[in-house]
Motif scaffolding. Structure first.
Motif, PDB file in Angstrom:
ATOM      1  N   LEU A 106      -1.722   4.122  -2.497  1.00 58.29           N
ATOM      2  CA  LEU A 106      -2.244   4.557  -1.205  1.00 58.29           C
ATOM      3  C   LEU A 106      -3.695   5.001  -1.321  1.00 58.29           C
ATOM      4  O   LEU A 106      -4.498   4.769  -0.403  1.00 58.29           O
ATOM      5  CB  LEU A 106      -1.379   5.685  -0.640  1.00 58.29           C
ATOM      6  CG  LEU A 106       0.092   5.331  -0.349  1.00 58.29           C
ATOM      7  CD1 LEU A 106       0.223   4.015   0.415  1.00 58.29           C
ATOM      8  CD2 LEU A 106       0.966   5.341  -1.568  1.00 58.29           C
ATOM      9  N   ALA A 107      -4.044   5.611  -2.446  1.00 60.47           N
ATOM     10  CA  ALA A 107      -5.444   5.960  -2.686  1.00 60.47           C
ATOM     11  C   ALA A 107      -6.296   4.699  -2.812  1.00 60.47           C
ATOM     12  O   ALA A 107      -7.420   4.633  -2.323  1.00 60.47           O
ATOM     13  CB  ALA A 107      -5.561   6.809  -3.954  1.00 60.47           C
ATOM     14  N   ILE A 108      -5.739   3.681  -3.444  1.00 59.20           N
ATOM     15  CA  ILE A 108      -6.439   2.402  -3.583  1.00 59.20           C
ATOM     16  C   ILE A 108      -6.672   1.779  -2.211  1.00 59.20           C
ATOM     17  O   ILE A 108      -7.763   1.279  -1.908  1.00 59.20           O
ATOM     18  CB  ILE A 108      -5.642   1.468  -4.513  1.00 59.20           C
ATOM     19  CG1 ILE A 108      -5.772   1.940  -5.971  1.00 59.20           C
ATOM     20  CG2 ILE A 108      -6.098   0.017  -4.387  1.00 59.20           C
ATOM     21  CD1 ILE A 108      -4.777   1.321  -6.926  1.00 59.20           C
ATOM     22  N   MET A 109      -5.632   1.813  -1.353  1.00 64.03           N
ATOM     23  CA  MET A 109      -5.791   1.282   0.001  1.00 64.03           C
ATOM     24  C   MET A 109      -6.871   2.043   0.768  1.00 64.03           C
ATOM     25  O   MET A 109      -7.715   1.443   1.452  1.00 64.03           O
ATOM     26  CB  MET A 109      -4.456   1.354   0.750  1.00 64.03           C
ATOM     27  CG  MET A 109      -3.426   0.349   0.269  1.00 64.03           C
ATOM     28  SD  MET A 109      -1.785   0.627   0.979  1.00 64.03           S
ATOM     29  CE  MET A 109      -2.110   0.409   2.730  1.00 64.03           C
ATOM     30  N   ALA A 110      -6.861   3.366   0.649  1.00 67.62           N
ATOM     31  CA  ALA A 110      -7.864   4.180   1.342  1.00 67.62           C
ATOM     32  C   ALA A 110      -9.262   3.877   0.823  1.00 67.62           C
ATOM     33  O   ALA A 110     -10.237   3.820   1.594  1.00 67.62           O
ATOM     34  CB  ALA A 110      -7.536   5.659   1.174  1.00 67.62           C
ATOM     35  N   SER A 111      -9.365   3.660  -0.489  1.00 68.72           N
ATOM     36  CA  SER A 111     -10.690   3.364  -1.049  1.00 68.72           C
ATOM     37  C   SER A 111     -11.197   2.012  -0.567  1.00 68.72           C
ATOM     38  O   SER A 111     -12.389   1.851  -0.273  1.00 68.72           O
ATOM     39  CB  SER A 111     -10.633   3.406  -2.580  1.00 68.72           C
ATOM     40  OG  SER A 111     -10.040   2.246  -3.139  1.00 68.72           O
ATOM     41  N   PHE A 112     -10.298   1.031  -0.478  1.00 71.52           N
ATOM     42  CA  PHE A 112     -10.705  -0.276   0.030  1.00 71.52           C
ATOM     43  C   PHE A 112     -11.073  -0.203   1.511  1.00 71.52           C
ATOM     44  O   PHE A 112     -11.966  -0.936   1.969  1.00 71.52           O
ATOM     45  CB  PHE A 112      -9.591  -1.303  -0.189  1.00 71.52           C
ATOM     46  CG  PHE A 112      -9.531  -1.863  -1.591  1.00 71.52           C
ATOM     47  CD1 PHE A 112     -10.681  -2.257  -2.254  1.00 71.52           C
ATOM     48  CD2 PHE A 112      -8.314  -2.000  -2.253  1.00 71.52           C
ATOM     49  CE1 PHE A 112     -10.642  -2.780  -3.538  1.00 71.52           C
ATOM     50  CE2 PHE A 112      -8.259  -2.520  -3.537  1.00 71.52           C
ATOM     51  CZ  PHE A 112      -9.422  -2.911  -4.183  1.00 71.52           C
ATOM     52  N   TYR A 113     -10.412   0.655   2.253  1.00 70.03           N
ATOM     53  CA  TYR A 113     -10.770   0.882   3.658  1.00 70.03           C
ATOM     54  C   TYR A 113     -12.227   1.353   3.749  1.00 70.03           C
ATOM     55  O   TYR A 113     -13.008   0.877   4.587  1.00 70.03           O
ATOM     56  CB  TYR A 113      -9.815   1.919   4.239  1.00 70.03           C
ATOM     57  CG  TYR A 113     -10.028   2.302   5.686  1.00 70.03           C
ATOM     58  CD1 TYR A 113      -9.315   1.673   6.704  1.00 70.03           C
ATOM     59  CD2 TYR A 113     -10.902   3.323   6.039  1.00 70.03           C
ATOM     60  CE1 TYR A 113      -9.474   2.042   8.030  1.00 70.03           C
ATOM     61  CE2 TYR A 113     -11.068   3.706   7.362  1.00 70.03           C
ATOM     62  CZ  TYR A 113     -10.354   3.063   8.355  1.00 70.03           C
ATOM     63  OH  TYR A 113     -10.521   3.449   9.666  1.00 70.03           O
ATOM     64  N   ALA A 114     -12.595   2.291   2.850  1.00 69.34           N
ATOM     65  CA  ALA A 114     -13.974   2.794   2.836  1.00 69.34           C
ATOM     66  C   ALA A 114     -14.951   1.713   2.394  1.00 69.34           C
ATOM     67  O   ALA A 114     -16.062   1.595   2.938  1.00 69.34           O
ATOM     68  CB  ALA A 114     -14.071   4.004   1.918  1.00 69.34           C
ATOM     69  N   VAL A 115     -14.550   0.902   1.415  1.00 68.60           N
ATOM     70  CA  VAL A 115     -15.406  -0.195   0.962  1.00 68.60           C
ATOM     71  C   VAL A 115     -15.630  -1.205   2.093  1.00 68.60           C
ATOM     72  O   VAL A 115     -16.758  -1.654   2.330  1.00 68.60           O
ATOM     73  CB  VAL A 115     -14.770  -0.891  -0.265  1.00 68.60           C
ATOM     74  CG1 VAL A 115     -15.485  -2.205  -0.584  1.00 68.60           C
ATOM     75  CG2 VAL A 115     -14.805   0.026  -1.485  1.00 68.60           C
ATOM     76  N   TYR A 116     -14.559  -1.541   2.797  1.00 72.12           N
ATOM     77  CA  TYR A 116     -14.616  -2.568   3.852  1.00 72.12           C
ATOM     78  C   TYR A 116     -15.476  -2.128   5.039  1.00 72.12           C
ATOM     79  O   TYR A 116     -16.288  -2.880   5.545  1.00 72.12           O
ATOM     80  CB  TYR A 116     -13.192  -2.871   4.303  1.00 72.12           C
ATOM     81  CG  TYR A 116     -13.042  -4.100   5.173  1.00 72.12           C
ATOM     82  CD1 TYR A 116     -13.671  -5.304   4.860  1.00 72.12           C
ATOM     83  CD2 TYR A 116     -12.228  -4.075   6.302  1.00 72.12           C
ATOM     84  CE1 TYR A 116     -13.496  -6.438   5.652  1.00 72.12           C
ATOM     85  CE2 TYR A 116     -12.052  -5.204   7.092  1.00 72.12           C
ATOM     86  CZ  TYR A 116     -12.689  -6.378   6.765  1.00 72.12           C
ATOM     87  OH  TYR A 116     -12.518  -7.502   7.534  1.00 72.12           O
ATOM     88  N   HIS A 117     -15.288  -0.889   5.464  1.00 73.88           N
ATOM     89  CA  HIS A 117     -16.026  -0.410   6.640  1.00 73.88           C
ATOM     90  C   HIS A 117     -17.416   0.101   6.279  1.00 73.88           C
ATOM     91  O   HIS A 117     -18.347  -0.015   7.091  1.00 73.88           O
ATOM     92  CB  HIS A 117     -15.237   0.696   7.339  1.00 73.88           C
ATOM     93  CG  HIS A 117     -14.033   0.194   8.071  1.00 73.88           C
ATOM     94  ND1 HIS A 117     -14.119  -0.628   9.172  1.00 73.88           N
ATOM     95  CD2 HIS A 117     -12.707   0.401   7.870  1.00 73.88           C
ATOM     96  CE1 HIS A 117     -12.904  -0.909   9.619  1.00 73.88           C
ATOM     97  NE2 HIS A 117     -12.030  -0.305   8.836  1.00 73.88           N
ATOM     98  N   GLY A 118     -17.557   0.682   5.093  1.00 70.65           N
ATOM     99  CA  GLY A 118     -18.838   1.230   4.701  1.00 70.65           C
ATOM    100  C   GLY A 118     -19.196   2.467   5.507  1.00 70.65           C
ATOM    101  O   GLY A 118     -18.492   2.857   6.446  1.00 70.65           O
TER     102      GLY A 118
END
Length: 957
Positions: free
Chosen positions: A337-349
């Motif tokens: 879930l932390a990985i998903m949240a981090s990718f969310y931040a990467v994707y949106h910036g």
């Protein structure tokens, strides 16, 4: 024979060996049947008297049809409840390629860094997000949920307090109810006094060691705590803030106004509500607390070739080293879930997230103005996303009309709170306004939305508007198109070995098949879209599924009832001990504080006992690795007046069914104690015996092991506890949603049913296996383990075995003798990577050994590949022993070998490139290349970098 009634059994997909393979394996063991093997392995006195009474096994198709029908019973209304849980938009590229991808969810915890660089980078990204948003220097790689993160912060600040006489933790009366509930539970064992009060009106007396605030507050209001923090610090009082991560895109970070610790939930960053979880909590603090911070920290170091590499640093498995002196019992995070949240931040910036947060705030502001134009009083002068509206006599009518429009709000007496989230639309705002207008006899036409939109003011005080930058690292500014994001995700995935590649033979960690049919329902909106505090008449699908799972697991364990609140194995241990404590105290036994724990126990056992306020007394093991019965009897008798419990793992951590286990339980009971069974090794019990039958009083189950919830690269997990009838009244309750009776202990997790959405996985597994299938899985696990033992015992001594020379579901390979020739057990672990395998459990429970568990899901072909690899490595060690190869310069010491090393222009090693890269023929067909060479652990601990460094920073370090 007709095929009309033929139905393919899921069991044959889950269990690895075919009938032909099983017979070949049995022949290797010198037995004629699996029944004979089980009779030689499992003591007759503990065998279950009758088969499991479970519903008939369903096919995959039949199960998915049935669970879809159950899902339809959940009513997914539009949720504006808030209170720490919000609906989200999970980007499809993350859902398909991470959440639904076994390349991400079947990875193990990254203890072997060289084959885990992808998820380590994703977790480092998560830590960077948290540091940037909170304004603090250091963050960990996630905790279980916001409430337990707050409890960890309380204990950390209590342990680090300067005034050792201070024992008051001042808690804002405007904090989430579920957080306060968990704080009450945790404070109990340490004599910490919770003082719940209005922070602005509270006197900071000498007995206060720390203060806790919610930012924004539970009612949605925003308070400036800068002067409060300064006053607290002047009196050596530390400050912890629980902060909404999305709001910090617009609000001044707590680290900038003086918070020493910031905790919270990253759920808003693309993780579905799932009726309460799983979600990745976060924990950030100042650099001065870096040696105290609980949980896992990912740090930057270098590999043997001097290249950038990542590893878990500092607190890695601290509880296994410090045991009852550990500062935390944490053994599971929420990595996936932390990985998903981090990718969310990467994707949106940074810009994308600021736009999302700004839109949420603007819609809340528009709703505020619209309701005020209808004559309502909105009570929050400053807010991010949550309005608080006074209703007076209209409260009942509003709730009824809201439900008619499928809207859920949060009601508190004559007030209603409305929390806006990422999924809220302009049309949703109009629907809400229509509901409020109707109960006043008005309509939408009475509200001029265009005029309101043009004149929106700010709902955030100027002094609290964020001015500092965040997410400035290139990782968050490079992958905003879906193509680039997809390639970034896949580039990290390619660096990680998972069950997609080969078996992961970790002892006590049960890395078995996570079947696709088990995983599918977790992604359905009917399960993912429910708020944990939704009205009960909207959650009957969940209640049916949880009720069935309760009945089935009670049958499997031999217990009266389960609690699904604990969302990790270690938390299950803690919950079980707190239930035992409550039971003793209900009988007037207030002095029972002694916990007996065998020397072989998991490190979480003594750590959990310490957290529950118990004093640990270690029981010796004999030379065969079994509990020393005379020593147990002596210590149980010595401490009879104060005996609280015994914590025991069965089969033992040494991989043996101890024949004295019933006697062990009887000794403890005779001296007034309760028996806590660690369920880590339940994989060898299901269908053959049970904790209740053996004589235990409480047991936690690692659903992420025995019952097929995947490890997710280090979490999520579930650790529900089953209890005997006399302990049922004391199971954990919950402040918001009742889950137990009046005698129930206060909550151990934020959500009433823990990480409820992943209970579906275990529900599916049991449904599709049935009682006979589950029993056959256990039998197969024991067969697979004994087959590996038979193949390897001539190459590696097996440290412990049962009376008939059999192991249970796992075994310990003794590698200590190789140290005489310069070969460490770590060298074997790293060399296995060159053969395409993750190492077994290294140096636990005995230093210098490998603990191997194959599970039932591996085929004979895969078991043979693994055994071939270890036999070949033994031959490489033999060359060192014979003096044919230098002890310091050999293929084991240089392992693992990366592609860049093997293909370099120069090669000066005393073995060939072929030996390095393709030591056996099968490796050539399915080569997995470690992305880095052996990592430098000590460098990473000396210079801890726990967020994405710039090239300059890394070079400097």
């Amino acid at each position: 024979m007709s095929n009309i009634h033929f139905q393919e059994k899921f069991e044959s997909r889950h269990n690895g060996p075919s009938p032909v393979e099983a017979n070949e394996m049995l022949a290797k063991l010198g037995v004629s049947s699996i029944d004979q093997l089980i009779d030689q392995t499992v003591p007759s006195q503990i065998r279950a008297p009758k088969p499991l009474n479970l519903p008939k096994a369903l096919s995959e198709v039949a199960y998915l049809k049935r669970i879809a029908e159950i899902a339809e019973k959940n009513k997914v209304f539009k949720s504006f409840i808030g209170q720490g849980y919000y609906d989200v938009i999970l980007p499809g590229v993350i859902q398909r390629n991470v959440f639904e991808n076994p390349g991400w969810y079947t990875q193990y915890t990254p203890y072997q860094a060289e084959i885990a660089q992808g998820r380590l980078q994703a977790l480092l990204n998560f830590q960077t997000v948290i540091c940037d948003f909170t304004g603090l220097e250091i963050a960990n790689a996630s905790l279980l949920d916001e409430a337990t993160a707050a409890a960890e912060a309380m204990f950390m600040l209590y342990s680090a307090r300067k005034n050792k006489d201070a024992n008051v933790f001042l808690v804002s009366d405007n904090a989430y109810a579920q957080t306060v509930d968990v704080l009450k539970t945790r404070a109990l064992s340490f004599g910490i006094e919770l003082k719940i009060a209005a922070i602005a009106e509270s006197e900071l007396t000498d007995d206060v060691f720390a203060a806790f605030v919610q930012y924004p507050a539970a009612d949605g209001s925003i308070v400036d705590y800068k002067s409060f923090a300064a006053t607290a610090h002047s009196k050596n009082i530390t400050v912890c803030a629980a902060a909404d991560l999305m709001s910090l895109a617009l609000l001044t970070p707590p680290g900038e106004w003086g918070a020493d610790v910031v905790v919270g939930n990253s759920q808003r960053f693309g993780v579905p509500m799932g009726f309460g979880g799983p979600h990745a909590a976060y924990f950030a603090t100042r650099d001065s607390f870096k040696r105290n911070i609980p949980g896992r920290i990912i740090g930057v170091t270098s590999d043997s070739n001097g290249k950038y590499a990542l590893r878990m640093a500092l607190q890695t498995r601290e509880q296994h080293i410090r045991r009852d002196k550990a500062s935390s019992n944490i053994c599971t995070a929420q990595a996936l879930l932390a990985i998903m949240a981090s990718f969310y931040a990467v994707y949106h910036g940074p810009e994308g997230i600021k736009n999302i947060a700004s839109r949420i705030n603007a819609l809340a502001n528009l709703l505020d103005q619209a309701l005020q134009s209808l004559g309502y009083t909105q009570l929050n002068a400053a807010y991010f996303d949550t309005l608080r509206v006074g209703l007076g006599a209209h409260a009942g009518a509003l709730k009824s009309e809201a439900l008619n429009n499928e809207l859920n709000f949060y009601y508190n007496g004559s007030e209603v709170s409305i929390a806006i989230d990422e999924t809220t639309t302009y049309e949703d705002i109009k629907t809400i306004v229509k509901v409020f207008a109707k109960i006043q006899g008005k309509t939408l036409n009475d509200v001029d939305f265009d005029a309101l939109e043009e004149n929106l003011g700010s709902s955030i005080p100027a002094d609290l508007v964020r001015t500092s930058a965040y997410l400035t690292h290139p990782n968050f500014n490079s992958y905003h198109s879906e193509h680039e994001m997809l390639r970034y995700i896949k580039s990290l995935e390619a660096k990680d070995l998972s069950l997609c590649h080969s078996m992961i033979p970790l002892g006590s960690c049960t890395m078995k098949l996570n079947a696709t049919a088990e995983m599918v329902p977790v992604t359905w909106a009917r399960f993912g879209g429910l708020h944990p505090f939704a009205p009960t008449d909207q959650t009957s699908g969940y209640m049916q599924m949880i009720g069935e799972l309760n009945d089935w697991l009670s049958e499997i364990t031999g217990f009266a009832k389960m609690s699904f609140q604990p969302n990790s194995g270690a938390q299950g241990e803690y919950a079980g001990l707190m239930v035992i404590r409550a039971y003793h105290e209900s009988r007037g036994d207030h002095g029972r504080n002694i916990c007996l724990i065998p020397a072989s126990a998991h490190g979480t056992n003594p750590a959990s006992a310490s957290m529950a306020g118990l004093k640990v007394v270690v029981v010796k093991c004999d030379e065969l690795g079994n509990i020393d019965i005379p020593d147990l009897r002596a210590k149980a008798t010595e401490h009879a007046a104060n005996l609280n419990s015994l914590m025991v793992t069965y089969p033992s951590t040494h991989g043996v069914f101890e024949e004295s286990i019933i006697e062990v339980c009887e000794i403890v009971h005779a001296n007034g104690g309760q028996v806590y069974m660690d369920g880590a090794n339940m994989n060898a019990q299901v269908g053959l015996t049970s904790p209740g039958h053996i004589g235990a009083d409480v047991c936690h189950l690692n659903l992420h092991k025995t019952f097929c919830i995947p490890h997710g690269g280090g979490g999520p997990g579930m650790g529900p506890i089953g209890v005997a009838k006399h302990l049922v009244p004391f199971l954990p309750n919950h402040e918001v949603v009742s889950t137990s009776g009046e005698e129930g202990i206060s909550a151990v997790s934020a959500a009433p049913f823990g990480s409820a959405s992943i209970l579906l996985i275990s529900h599916a597994y049991i449904s599709m296996m049935g009682g006979e299938g589950l029993t056959n899985a256990t039998r197969t696990a024991i067969l697979n383990a004994n087959y590996i033992k038979a193949r390897l015992e001539n190459a590696y001594p097996v440290l412990y075995s049962g009376t008939n020379g059999r192991c249970a579901h796992e075994m310990i390979l003794d590698c200590r003798g190789f140290k005489n020739f310069g070969i460490e057990v770590a060298d074997i672990a790293k060399r296995l990577m060159d053969y395409g395998f993750h190492a077994p459990t290294v140096s636990f429970p005995v230093a210098g050994t490998l603990m191997v568990e194959p599970t039932e899901s591996e085929s004979k072909a895969e078991l043979d590949r693994f055994c071939d690899a270890l036999v070949a490595i033994r031959e490489e060690i033999a060359a060192v022993e014979a003096g044919d190869v230098d002890q310091a310069n050999n293929v084991l010491k240089h392992a693992p070998h990366t592609a860049s090393v093997v293909t370099a222009d120069e090669w000066d090693r005393p073995y060939s490139r072929q030996t390095a890269a393709y030591p056996l023929e099968y490796v050539r067909e399915r080569k997995f290349w470690p992305s880095v060479g052996r990592v430098n652990d000590s460098q990473g601990d000396r210079t801890l970098i726990c967020s994405c460094p710039s090239i300059e920073e890394y070079a400097e370090a």
